[in-house]
Write a protein that holds these residues in place. Structure first.
Motif, PDB file in Angstrom:
ATOM      1  N   ASP A  91      97.504 -71.866  28.049  1.00  0.00           N
ATOM      2  CA  ASP A  91      98.667 -72.332  28.814  1.00  0.00           C
ATOM      3  C   ASP A  91      98.210 -73.042  30.082  1.00  0.00           C
ATOM      4  N   MET A  92      99.114 -73.215  31.006  1.00  0.00           N
ATOM      5  CA  MET A  92      98.792 -73.837  32.290  1.00  0.00           C
ATOM      6  C   MET A  92      97.717 -73.044  33.031  1.00  0.00           C
ATOM      7  N   ALA A  93      96.747 -73.737  33.613  1.00  0.00           N
ATOM      8  CA  ALA A  93      95.683 -73.070  34.371  1.00  0.00           C
ATOM      9  C   ALA A  93      96.249 -72.418  35.622  1.00  0.00           C
ATOM     10  N   ALA A  94      95.541 -71.392  36.096  1.00  0.00           N
ATOM     11  CA  ALA A  94      96.005 -70.649  37.272  1.00  0.00           C
ATOM     12  C   ALA A  94      96.207 -71.563  38.476  1.00  0.00           C
ATOM     13  N   GLU A  95      95.289 -72.498  38.676  1.00  0.00           N
ATOM     14  CA  GLU A  95      95.413 -73.358  39.863  1.00  0.00           C
ATOM     15  C   GLU A  95      96.634 -74.280  39.771  1.00  0.00           C
ATOM     16  N   ALA A  96      96.965 -74.720  38.550  1.00  0.00           N
ATOM     17  CA  ALA A  96      98.156 -75.561  38.364  1.00  0.00           C
ATOM     18  C   ALA A  96      99.422 -74.735  38.600  1.00  0.00           C
ATOM     19  N   ALA A  97      99.408 -73.482  38.125  1.00  0.00           N
ATOM     20  CA  ALA A  97     100.554 -72.599  38.358  1.00  0.00           C
ATOM     21  C   ALA A  97     100.710 -72.316  39.846  1.00  0.00           C
ATOM     22  N   ARG A  98      99.587 -72.117  40.527  1.00  0.00           N
ATOM     23  CA  ARG A  98      99.612 -71.873  41.975  1.00  0.00           C
ATOM     24  C   ARG A  98     100.177 -73.081  42.706  1.00  0.00           C
ATOM     25  N   LYS A  99      99.772 -74.256  42.285  1.00  0.00           N
ATOM     26  CA  LYS A  99     100.267 -75.488  42.916  1.00  0.00           C
ATOM     27  C   LYS A  99     101.777 -75.615  42.723  1.00  0.00           C
ATOM     28  N   ARG A 100     102.249 -75.245  41.539  1.00  0.00           N
ATOM     29  CA  ARG A 100     103.685 -75.343  41.232  1.00  0.00           C
ATOM     30  C   ARG A 100     104.502 -74.311  41.993  1.00  0.00           C
ATOM     31  N   LEU A 101     103.961 -73.093  42.158  1.00  0.00           N
ATOM     32  CA  LEU A 101     104.753 -71.987  42.715  1.00  0.00           C
ATOM     33  C   LEU A 101     104.465 -71.681  44.190  1.00  0.00           C
ATOM     34  N   GLY A 102     103.346 -72.155  44.703  1.00  0.00           N
ATOM     35  CA  GLY A 102     103.036 -71.904  46.114  1.00  0.00           C
ATOM     36  C   GLY A 102     102.194 -70.656  46.323  1.00  0.00           C
ATOM     37  N   PRO A 103     101.750 -70.431  47.560  1.00  0.00           N
ATOM     38  CA  PRO A 103     100.782 -69.374  47.849  1.00  0.00           C
ATOM     39  C   PRO A 103     101.314 -67.946  47.785  1.00  0.00           C
ATOM     40  N   GLU A 104     102.635 -67.772  47.887  1.00  0.00           N
ATOM     41  CA  GLU A 104     103.187 -66.420  47.979  1.00  0.00           C
ATOM     42  C   GLU A 104     103.479 -65.771  46.632  1.00  0.00           C
ATOM     43  N   ARG A 105     103.558 -66.557  45.572  1.00  0.00           N
ATOM     44  CA  ARG A 105     103.924 -66.005  44.267  1.00  0.00           C
ATOM     45  C   ARG A 105     102.726 -65.365  43.570  1.00  0.00           C
ATOM     46  N   ILE A 106     103.022 -64.459  42.647  1.00  0.00           N
ATOM     47  CA  ILE A 106     101.986 -63.750  41.895  1.00  0.00           C
ATOM     48  C   ILE A 106     101.576 -64.576  40.671  1.00  0.00           C
ATOM     49  N   ILE A 107     100.272 -64.745  40.492  1.00  0.00           N
ATOM     50  CA  ILE A 107      99.756 -65.427  39.309  1.00  0.00           C
ATOM     51  C   ILE A 107      98.866 -64.460  38.535  1.00  0.00           C
ATOM     52  N   GLY A 108      99.250 -64.180  37.289  1.00  0.00           N
ATOM     53  CA  GLY A 108      98.426 -63.352  36.407  1.00  0.00           C
ATOM     54  C   GLY A 108      97.843 -64.205  35.301  1.00  0.00           C
ATOM     55  N   VAL A 109      96.638 -63.858  34.842  1.00  0.00           N
ATOM     56  CA  VAL A 109      95.970 -64.646  33.804  1.00  0.00           C
ATOM     57  C   VAL A 109      95.409 -63.727  32.721  1.00  0.00           C
ATOM     58  N   SER A 110      95.616 -64.083  31.458  1.00  0.00           N
ATOM     59  CA  SER A 110      95.030 -63.351  30.338  1.00  0.00           C
ATOM     60  C   SER A 110      93.594 -63.817  30.119  1.00  0.00           C
ATOM     61  N   VAL A 111      92.673 -62.871  29.973  1.00  0.00           N
ATOM     62  CA  VAL A 111      91.262 -63.204  29.744  1.00  0.00           C
ATOM     63  C   VAL A 111      90.662 -62.286  28.681  1.00  0.00           C
ATOM     64  N   ARG A 112      89.549 -62.753  28.087  1.00  0.00           N
ATOM     65  CA  ARG A 112      88.841 -61.939  27.099  1.00  0.00           C
ATOM     66  C   ARG A 112      87.349 -61.845  27.389  1.00  0.00           C
ATOM     67  N   THR A 113      86.857 -62.667  28.316  1.00  0.00           N
ATOM     68  CA  THR A 113      85.427 -62.671  28.621  1.00  0.00           C
ATOM     69  C   THR A 113      85.204 -62.619  30.126  1.00  0.00           C
ATOM     70  N   VAL A 114      83.988 -62.253  30.506  1.00  0.00           N
ATOM     71  CA  VAL A 114      83.621 -62.230  31.931  1.00  0.00           C
ATOM     72  C   VAL A 114      83.741 -63.635  32.519  1.00  0.00           C
TER      73      VAL A 114
END
Length: 211
Positions: A91-114
């Protein structure tokens, strides 16, 4: 940094398990049982329906003072005033989501590797969801992540990490010592006959696992 305690019992919605309830009713039952975080994950709804559900669940979570995020859709999150968004690797990368929502919103990301975990933290993620830690019917393409990998991910990042995938009351304590701060629950919660009771039982087991 996001308070780790807010992520202890993280409910992920799935309308396949509603059994005649509305989504709002099911989520309220979960909140009454001690759920600490809610993610609206409804992949097959049209935009208008999703937005309507988002406004309803946001109001409910606000009453219970529990964070509320939208799966994969920063635009819906922004429109309904959700606390943030959760995105996957496709999906959308964390930084793109952060840019869209601003610094105060929570961004969670699904991962499977270090590597994915470290990259997500650098991109501005507030927390990570690691999985699938157990076999799951909620996500057909979910690949298994070993306990060793969960431990390695928790050691590699400074942000909170939750486990997702097939977690239930019977296996949650197997995650003890991995470094996670909570678990994401789908069918073990919403497929239960008594959702409130299921949430209470899960919360108790998570506390036991975290000791």
């Amino acid at each position: 940094m996001l308070d780790r305690d807010l992520l202890k019992v993280y409910a992920v919605t799935d309308r396949r398990w509603l059994n005649g309830r509305t989504l709002r009713e099911a989520v309220e039952e979960a909140l009454k049982g001690g759920v600490t975080f809610v993610q609206l994950r409804e992949k097959n709804l049209k935009r208008e329906e999703l937005l309507k559900e988002a406004f309803e669940i946001k109001e409910l979570c606000g009453r219970y003072k529990v964070p509320f995020v939208i799966n994969d859709n920063p635009d819906i999150a922004a429109e309904c005033g959700a606390d943030g968004v959760h995105v996957g690797q496709k999906d959308m990368a964390a930084e793109a989501a952060r840019k869209r929502l601003g610094p105060e919103r929570i961004i969670g990301v699904s991962v499977r590797t270090v590597e994915q975990a470290v990259a997500a933290e650098k991109s501005g993620a507030d927390y990570l969801g690691v999985g699938a830690v157990f076999s799951t019917g909620s996500k057909a393409d979910a690949k298994h992540v070993s306990m060793d990998t969960v431990r390695e991910i928790c050691s590699a990042v400074s942000i909170p990490v939750i486990a997702i995938g097939g977690v239930n009351e019977g296996n949650v304590t197997l995650l003890k010592g991995t470094g996670i701060c909570g678990v994401a629950i789908i069918s073990a919660l919403f497929a239960a006959g008594d959702i409130t009771e299921a949430a209470e039982g899960l919360a108790e087991k998570v506390d036991e696992m975290l000791k």
